[in-house]
Design a protein around this motif. Structure first.
Motif, PDB file in Angstrom:
ATOM      1  N   GLU A  54      32.873-100.976  21.914  1.00  0.00           N
ATOM      2  CA  GLU A  54      33.648-100.788  23.139  1.00  0.00           C
ATOM      3  C   GLU A  54      34.081 -99.329  23.276  1.00  0.00           C
ATOM      4  N   ALA A  55      34.480 -98.707  22.166  1.00  0.00           N
ATOM      5  CA  ALA A  55      34.871 -97.295  22.204  1.00  0.00           C
ATOM      6  C   ALA A  55      33.684 -96.423  22.620  1.00  0.00           C
ATOM      7  N   ASP A  56      32.494 -96.776  22.162  1.00  0.00           N
ATOM      8  CA  ASP A  56      31.303 -96.017  22.545  1.00  0.00           C
ATOM      9  C   ASP A  56      31.013 -96.150  24.043  1.00  0.00           C
ATOM     10  N   VAL A  57      31.199 -97.357  24.572  1.00  0.00           N
ATOM     11  CA  VAL A  57      31.005 -97.564  26.019  1.00  0.00           C
ATOM     12  C   VAL A  57      31.987 -96.702  26.804  1.00  0.00           C
ATOM     13  N   LEU A  58      33.246 -96.694  26.375  1.00  0.00           N
ATOM     14  CA  LEU A  58      34.274 -95.915  27.071  1.00  0.00           C
ATOM     15  C   LEU A  58      34.040 -94.410  26.936  1.00  0.00           C
ATOM     16  N   SER A  59      33.472 -93.994  25.814  1.00  0.00           N
ATOM     17  CA  SER A  59      33.223 -92.563  25.587  1.00  0.00           C
ATOM     18  C   SER A  59      32.266 -91.974  26.614  1.00  0.00           C
ATOM     19  N   ALA A  60      31.441 -92.814  27.201  1.00  0.00           N
ATOM     20  CA  ALA A  60      30.492 -92.335  28.209  1.00  0.00           C
ATOM     21  C   ALA A  60      31.206 -91.797  29.450  1.00  0.00           C
ATOM     22  N   TYR A  61      32.473 -92.151  29.637  1.00  0.00           N
ATOM     23  CA  TYR A  61      33.221 -91.718  30.815  1.00  0.00           C
ATOM     24  C   TYR A  61      34.001 -90.437  30.585  1.00  0.00           C
ATOM     25  N   LEU A  62      33.922 -89.895  29.394  1.00  0.00           N
ATOM     26  CA  LEU A  62      34.571 -88.619  29.096  1.00  0.00           C
ATOM     27  C   LEU A  62      33.570 -87.489  29.287  1.00  0.00           C
ATOM     28  N   PRO A  63      34.055 -86.297  29.635  1.00  0.00           N
ATOM     29  CA  PRO A  63      33.139 -85.154  29.684  1.00  0.00           C
ATOM     30  C   PRO A  63      32.630 -84.829  28.276  1.00  0.00           C
ATOM     31  N   LYS A  64      31.614 -84.000  28.206  1.00  0.00           N
ATOM     32  CA  LYS A  64      31.051 -83.612  26.914  1.00  0.00           C
ATOM     33  C   LYS A  64      32.168 -83.070  26.018  1.00  0.00           C
ATOM     34  N   GLN A  65      32.239 -83.583  24.798  1.00  0.00           N
ATOM     35  CA  GLN A  65      33.270 -83.158  23.868  1.00  0.00           C
ATOM     36  C   GLN A  65      32.891 -81.827  23.231  1.00  0.00           C
ATOM     37  N   LEU A  66      33.882 -80.953  23.099  1.00  0.00           N
ATOM     38  CA  LEU A  66      33.660 -79.632  22.521  1.00  0.00           C
ATOM     39  C   LEU A  66      33.544 -79.726  21.000  1.00  0.00           C
ATOM     40  N   SER A  67      32.790 -78.813  20.436  1.00  0.00           N
ATOM     41  CA  SER A  67      32.680 -78.742  18.980  1.00  0.00           C
ATOM     42  C   SER A  67      33.909 -78.026  18.430  1.00  0.00           C
ATOM     43  N   VAL A  68      34.082 -78.090  17.128  1.00  0.00           N
ATOM     44  CA  VAL A  68      35.226 -77.435  16.485  1.00  0.00           C
ATOM     45  C   VAL A  68      35.189 -75.930  16.739  1.00  0.00           C
ATOM     46  N   GLU A  69      33.994 -75.335  16.729  1.00  0.00           N
ATOM     47  CA  GLU A  69      33.863 -73.898  16.964  1.00  0.00           C
ATOM     48  C   GLU A  69      34.316 -73.536  18.378  1.00  0.00           C
TER      49      GLU A  69
END
Length: 148
Positions: free
Chosen positions: A83-98
């Motif tokens: 379910e968390a993976d399904v919801l993650s699709a609605y977030l913008p691209k996540q930034l890397s630590v750098e």
């Protein structure tokens, strides 16, 4: 397209395709949106509010999965993670630590922060600037590392 409208469209598609896991996640997201609207009395949510709700639900699912794993319930943990993976699709691209580090360094330079005492100032600006594209814990870890 607004996130609420996109969720409604995807919810209908999940119903038609009988995707139970996706359907459960989208129903909970739609419910959270409706609840947030009713609490504020607004007719529509701002984009940043929608992203905060999605992030909150993902965090809840990940925390629940960790608890289930600690209690030897892998079946329930898998459901929460999917379910968390399904919801993650609605977030913008996540930034890397750098990338987070680069942004936080700029903020520290702007604010002139030199010690951990000024972490609150930096976190306030960083949280607003990186809303939706980075997890709060990741931002906090980078700020702590750079101010230490």
């Amino acid at each position: 397209m607004k996130l609420t409208k996109q969720v409604a469209v995807d919810l209908m598609a999940a119903m038609k395709n009988q995707e139970k896991g996706k359907l459960d996640a989208l129903r909970s997201l739609k419910t959270a949106f409706i609840l947030a609207k009713s609490e504020t009395g607004a007719t529509d949510l701002a984009d940043d509010e929608e992203l905060k709700i999605v992030q909150k639900l993902i965090k809840q699912r990940r925390d629940s999965a960790a608890e289930y794993i600690a209690n030897n319930r892998q079946d329930l943990a898998d459901k929460e993670n999917s379910e968390a993976d399904v919801l993650s699709a609605y977030l913008p691209k996540q930034l890397s630590v750098e990338e987070i580090t680069d942004v936080v360094k700029q903020i520290i330079a702007e604010v002139g922060a030199t010690s951990m005492k000024e972490m609150g100032k930096v976190m306030g600006i960083a949280s607003k600037k990186l809303a939706g594209s980075a997890d709060g814990k990741a931002i906090s870890d980078v700020v702590k590392t750079l101010l230490s």
